[in-house]
Motif scaffolding. Structure first.
Motif, PDB file in Angstrom:
ATOM      1  N   ARG A   1       3.916   3.813  -3.844  1.00 18.72           N
ATOM      2  CA  ARG A   1       4.894   4.484  -4.711  1.00 18.72           C
ATOM      3  C   ARG A   1       4.775   3.918  -6.128  1.00 18.72           C
ATOM      4  O   ARG A   1       4.279   2.810  -6.318  1.00 18.72           O
ATOM      5  CB  ARG A   1       6.321   4.297  -4.163  1.00 18.72           C
ATOM      6  N   LEU A   2       5.258   4.649  -7.114  1.00 14.04           N
ATOM      7  CA  LEU A   2       5.091   4.252  -8.515  1.00 14.04           C
ATOM      8  C   LEU A   2       5.516   2.803  -8.745  1.00 14.04           C
ATOM      9  O   LEU A   2       6.636   2.422  -8.442  1.00 14.04           O
ATOM     10  CB  LEU A   2       5.918   5.177  -9.421  1.00 14.04           C
ATOM     11  N   GLY A   3       4.589   2.023  -9.256  1.00 11.08           N
ATOM     12  CA  GLY A   3       4.882   0.628  -9.562  1.00 11.08           C
ATOM     13  C   GLY A   3       4.722  -0.334  -8.394  1.00 11.08           C
ATOM     14  O   GLY A   3       4.958  -1.528  -8.538  1.00 11.08           O
ATOM     15  N   SER A   4       4.298   0.174  -7.243  1.00  6.62           N
ATOM     16  CA  SER A   4       4.133  -0.692  -6.069  1.00  6.62           C
ATOM     17  C   SER A   4       3.025  -1.726  -6.285  1.00  6.62           C
ATOM     18  O   SER A   4       2.084  -1.495  -7.038  1.00  6.62           O
ATOM     19  CB  SER A   4       3.787   0.157  -4.835  1.00  6.62           C
ATOM     20  N   LYS A   5       3.165  -2.849  -5.613  1.00  6.44           N
ATOM     21  CA  LYS A   5       2.077  -3.837  -5.600  1.00  6.44           C
ATOM     22  C   LYS A   5       0.920  -3.382  -4.727  1.00  6.44           C
ATOM     23  O   LYS A   5      -0.170  -3.945  -4.777  1.00  6.44           O
ATOM     24  CB  LYS A   5       2.592  -5.164  -5.037  1.00  6.44           C
ATOM     25  N   PHE A   6       1.188  -2.390  -3.888  1.00  6.50           N
ATOM     26  CA  PHE A   6       0.236  -2.056  -2.830  1.00  6.50           C
ATOM     27  C   PHE A   6      -0.339  -0.663  -3.034  1.00  6.50           C
ATOM     28  O   PHE A   6       0.309   0.346  -2.758  1.00  6.50           O
ATOM     29  CB  PHE A   6       0.912  -2.150  -1.463  1.00  6.50           C
ATOM     30  N   GLY A   7      -1.564  -0.628  -3.529  1.00  4.71           N
ATOM     31  CA  GLY A   7      -2.269   0.635  -3.674  1.00  4.71           C
ATOM     32  C   GLY A   7      -3.221   0.847  -2.516  1.00  4.71           C
ATOM     33  O   GLY A   7      -3.399  -0.039  -1.672  1.00  4.71           O
ATOM     34  N   ASP A   8      -3.846   1.991  -2.495  1.00 10.80           N
ATOM     35  CA  ASP A   8      -4.818   2.266  -1.440  1.00 10.80           C
ATOM     36  C   ASP A   8      -5.934   1.212  -1.455  1.00 10.80           C
ATOM     37  O   ASP A   8      -6.440   0.828  -0.406  1.00 10.80           O
ATOM     38  CB  ASP A   8      -5.404   3.672  -1.632  1.00 10.80           C
ATOM     39  N   HIS A   9      -6.301   0.781  -2.655  1.00 15.51           N
ATOM     40  CA  HIS A   9      -7.283  -0.304  -2.784  1.00 15.51           C
ATOM     41  C   HIS A   9      -6.580  -1.523  -3.371  1.00 15.51           C
ATOM     42  O   HIS A   9      -5.776  -1.389  -4.292  1.00 15.51           O
ATOM     43  CB  HIS A   9      -8.455   0.138  -3.660  1.00 15.51           C
ATOM     44  N   PRO A  10      -6.880  -2.710  -2.888  1.00 20.04           N
ATOM     45  CA  PRO A  10      -6.026  -3.879  -3.162  1.00 20.04           C
ATOM     46  C   PRO A  10      -6.278  -4.551  -4.508  1.00 20.04           C
ATOM     47  O   PRO A  10      -7.413  -4.652  -4.965  1.00 20.04           O
ATOM     48  CB  PRO A  10      -6.383  -4.830  -2.011  1.00 20.04           C
ATOM     49  N   ASP A  11      -5.212  -5.027  -5.112  1.00 18.10           N
ATOM     50  CA  ASP A  11      -5.232  -5.657  -6.434  1.00 18.10           C
ATOM     51  C   ASP A  11      -4.725  -7.096  -6.308  1.00 18.10           C
ATOM     52  O   ASP A  11      -3.555  -7.335  -6.017  1.00 18.10           O
ATOM     53  CB  ASP A  11      -4.326  -4.840  -7.371  1.00 18.10           C
ATOM     54  N   MET A  12      -5.619  -8.049  -6.549  1.00 18.95           N
ATOM     55  CA  MET A  12      -5.277  -9.464  -6.367  1.00 18.95           C
ATOM     56  C   MET A  12      -4.239  -9.963  -7.366  1.00 18.95           C
ATOM     57  O   MET A  12      -3.593 -10.979  -7.136  1.00 18.95           O
ATOM     58  CB  MET A  12      -6.533 -10.334  -6.483  1.00 18.95           C
ATOM     59  N   LYS A  13      -4.083  -9.246  -8.473  1.00 18.10           N
ATOM     60  CA  LYS A  13      -3.076  -9.678  -9.438  1.00 18.10           C
ATOM     61  C   LYS A  13      -1.675  -9.352  -8.938  1.00 18.10           C
ATOM     62  O   LYS A  13      -0.692  -9.881  -9.421  1.00 18.10           O
ATOM     63  CB  LYS A  13      -3.311  -8.995 -10.798  1.00 18.10           C
ATOM     64  N   LYS A  14      -1.608  -8.442  -8.005  1.00 11.67           N
ATOM     65  CA  LYS A  14      -0.300  -8.002  -7.528  1.00 11.67           C
ATOM     66  C   LYS A  14       0.038  -8.503  -6.124  1.00 11.67           C
ATOM     67  O   LYS A  14       1.216  -8.656  -5.793  1.00 11.67           O
ATOM     68  CB  LYS A  14      -0.238  -6.472  -7.535  1.00 11.67           C
TER      69      LYS A  14
END
Lengths: 342, 282
Positions: free
Chosen positions: B93-106
């Motif tokens: 969801r908008l602004g989530s830490k968790f996207g379909d592909h992972p982001d180590m900053k989040k």
């Protein structure tokens, strides 16, 4: 075309004239002599690494050409030759950075910035890895090696990437300053280098700050904003113009992203700005300056660089003359702009 | 962790994948199901980690090179205490830490970002080199998809790991047989995989990637050392394993289960893995 214009292109195995090994003509720290090879990359990094265990250096089968072999000689355990696999090198550097190392990975600009642009964005800038990608032999300094070895698009490609600091080294001492300042810089970096025989601009290691330009010469009629190889040419062109009664300010805008907007605005007060870069006129320094000028009252402005097409082959000095990026050429273009200023 | 407990955690990964996909309205179910047992064994049984201390320099690293399976990784990390499981409800969801592909900053505890296929093994090479330079004995695990083995950068990394003798680097190939457009051997063949890795100087094991005992045995057989051959576990898996309609189906690389389908699939997963019957799929 005179013989002295037929300056040779870089010879890969680390020789300047085919006779003298670069290794044997190393400049003295802080006091390079005119005409002496200005590639101090490996030497300076080795100095920094003496007291900083986080420093690691990588190259892609160009240790001789970019002098990272000087680092290897002093810190063999922190030197990695990835061979001709630039993407693996840059992504692996990001992996090292994630473990707390500060990797400096160097190859030709055409094969770092251009070949591995996605690795720079996705693996270095986006995850905020403290990787320093060094692109040497940028612009058309590879001369007759041709378009595959030229990098006239790297600034345009990389300055639109968020969280990536893009700077151009002007000469040996300036490169030293950049390397020293880079150690604690919190972002990924692209450091654009010439071919290591850059004419001297800085007699000593300058004080620098990323994002802040260096005003090298005062002037009131016109400001030349230059970077990299074109700083020396611009200074000499300014000197030439001074004799003709034109007062030219010269700014070394080594920091492309973030650009020093305040210095550009100050330059606008001279009523005319000429940007000079060894780069395609589309998207590089000139475009970055123009973006700042959009918010200001209209002044005489010209982007000078390589036209938006693939350049001829030839020895570098001949190419600079052909594309009016030598002293005479820059002075000529400046006069054309002054005529428009009226 | 005992094998029944691991089996339960693999089920948990599949069910969370289905749940989170519904929040997003789309999800990589089948690529996650194929590596559920591998992921469970790594995180719950094998890796030397301290979720309370995610920056511990000597921790083992994990790189999800097939970043589209992050949907199965996030619940494991939440379950282990890297972050509050309730945060997963924001998935995509908008602004989530968790996207379909992972982001180590989040995502706290995530060792590297991923998503662009073909990069992860190079990241692992860098981590393994760093461990060597730092004198730390951590191991770097990289989960590779089989489709991404067509990326040239993978083989640059395979080559360099062999050359540098990175025994502290472990690649796991989730050999589920399919990429988006079809069977890997039809789209772009990657076999013979054992011979290919071995030729580059790697030590190779090949196992059934859904057999927890076999997975554990393979990991137990690895050596934790710096110099020597890098190690790869080629895990033969079934894309979509655990949900009959998805097993080896080209229709479910990305999908969305809603309504009764959602309930049916959750019930199917609750019942546990049935024997795989390839002939039943068409």
């Amino acid at each position: 075309m005179t013989t002295d214009m037929q300056d040779e292109s870089e010879i890969f195995r680390g020789t300047t004239t085919g006779k003298t090994l670069l290794r044997n003509s190393r400049s003295v720290r802080g006091t390079p002599k005119a005409g002496m090879p200005a590639f101090v990359l490996g030497e300076e990094l080795a100095d920094i690494a003496d007291s900083d265990p986080r420093i690691v250096v990588g190259t892609a089968d160009l240790a001789s050409a970019n002098r990272t072999n000087d680092f290897h000689d002093r810190h063999p355990d922190r030197f990695v030759n990835f061979s001709i696999a630039e993407r693996n090198m840059i992504t692996a550097a990001a992996g090292m950075a994630s473990c707390g190392m500060i990797p400096y990975v160097a190859t030709f600009a055409s094969f770092s910035a251009i070949l591995a642009a996605e690795q720079i964005r996705t693996d270095c800038a986006y995850p905020n890895m403290k990787v320093r990608v060094l692109g040497s032999h940028s612009g058309m300094s590879m001369g007759f090696y041709g378009t595959s070895h030229h990098a006239l698009e790297d600034l345009a490609m990389l300055r639109c990437m968020a969280e990536l600091t893009v700077v151009c080294a002007t000469d040996a001492n300036h490169l030293r300053a950049i390397l020293r300042a880079s150690v604690e810089h919190p972002k990924a970096m692209y450091i654009r280098l010439g071919r290591g025989r850059d004419p001297v601009v800085y007699d000593d290691v300058p004080e620098i700050e990323f994002g802040r330009a260096i005003r090298l010469r005062e002037g009131t009629d016109l400001t030349i904003i230059a970077c990299g190889s074109q700083v020396r040419a611009s200074l000499d062109a300014a000197e030439k113009l001074a004799k003709e009664g034109v007062s030219v300010r010269v700014v070394d805008m080594f920091s492309i992203d973030t650009i020093d907007a305040a210095e550009v605005k100050a330059a606008a007060e001279t009523g005319a700005i000429l940007t000079v870069e060894e780069h395609n006129v589309t998207g590089g320094l000139g475009s970055a300056v123009a973006e700042v000028l959009l918010d200001l009252p209209r002044i005489a402005f010209r982007k000078h660089g390589v036209p938006d097409r693939y350049v001829e082959v030839g020895p570098p000095a001949a190419l600079y003359a052909h594309y009016r990026l030598d002293v005479a050429g820059v002075a000529e273009v400046a006069k054309e702009l002054m005529a428009r200023k009226g | 962790m005992g094998l029944p407990a691991l089996e339960d955690r693999a089920k948990f990964i599949r069910k969370e994948t289905v749940r989170l996909s519904r929040i997003a309205g789309a999800g990589h179910y089948s690529s996650t199901f194929s590596c559920a047992e591998l992921l469970a064994t790594l995180y719950y049984d094998q890796m030397r980690i301290e979720p309370g201390n995610p920056d511990w320099p000597a921790r083992d690293r994990f790189v999800m090179s097939k970043g589209h399976a992050a949907i199965g990784l996030y619940p494991v990390m939440a379950d282990l205490g890297y972050f509050d499981p309730s945060e997963l409800d924001t998935y995509t969801r908008l602004g989530s830490k968790f996207g379909d592909h992972p982001d180590m900053k989040k995502v706290r505890g995530l060792d590297f970002s991923s998503g662009s296929l073909g990069h992860g093994l190079s990241v692992g090479v860098g981590m393994a080199l760093a461990g060597r330079m730092q004198g730390l004995d951590f191991r770097t695990y990289v989960m590779l998809g089989d489709g991404e083995l067509s990326e040239g950068q993978i083989w640059e990394a395979v080559n360099s790991a062999g050359h540098f003798g990175l025994r502290n680097l472990v690649a796991i190939v989730d050999r589920n047989g399919l990429s988006i457009d079809g069977h890997t051997e039809e789209v772009m063949s990657i076999e013979p995989l054992e011979e290919r890795f071995a030729a580059f100087g790697w030590e190779v094991q090949r196992i059934d990637g859904h057999d927890l005992q076999a997975i554990r045995d393979a990991f137990d057989a690895l050596e934790r050392a710096d110099r020597g051959k890098p190690q790869v576990i080629i895990a033969d898996t079934v894309k979509g394993r655990g949900v009959a309609r998805m097993e080896m189906s080209l229709d479910w690389h990305v999908g969305n289960l809603v309504g009764e389908d959602y309930d049916d699939v959750m019930a199917e997963l609750d019942a546990g893995l049935k024997p795989y019957e390839p002939e039943a799929v068409e």
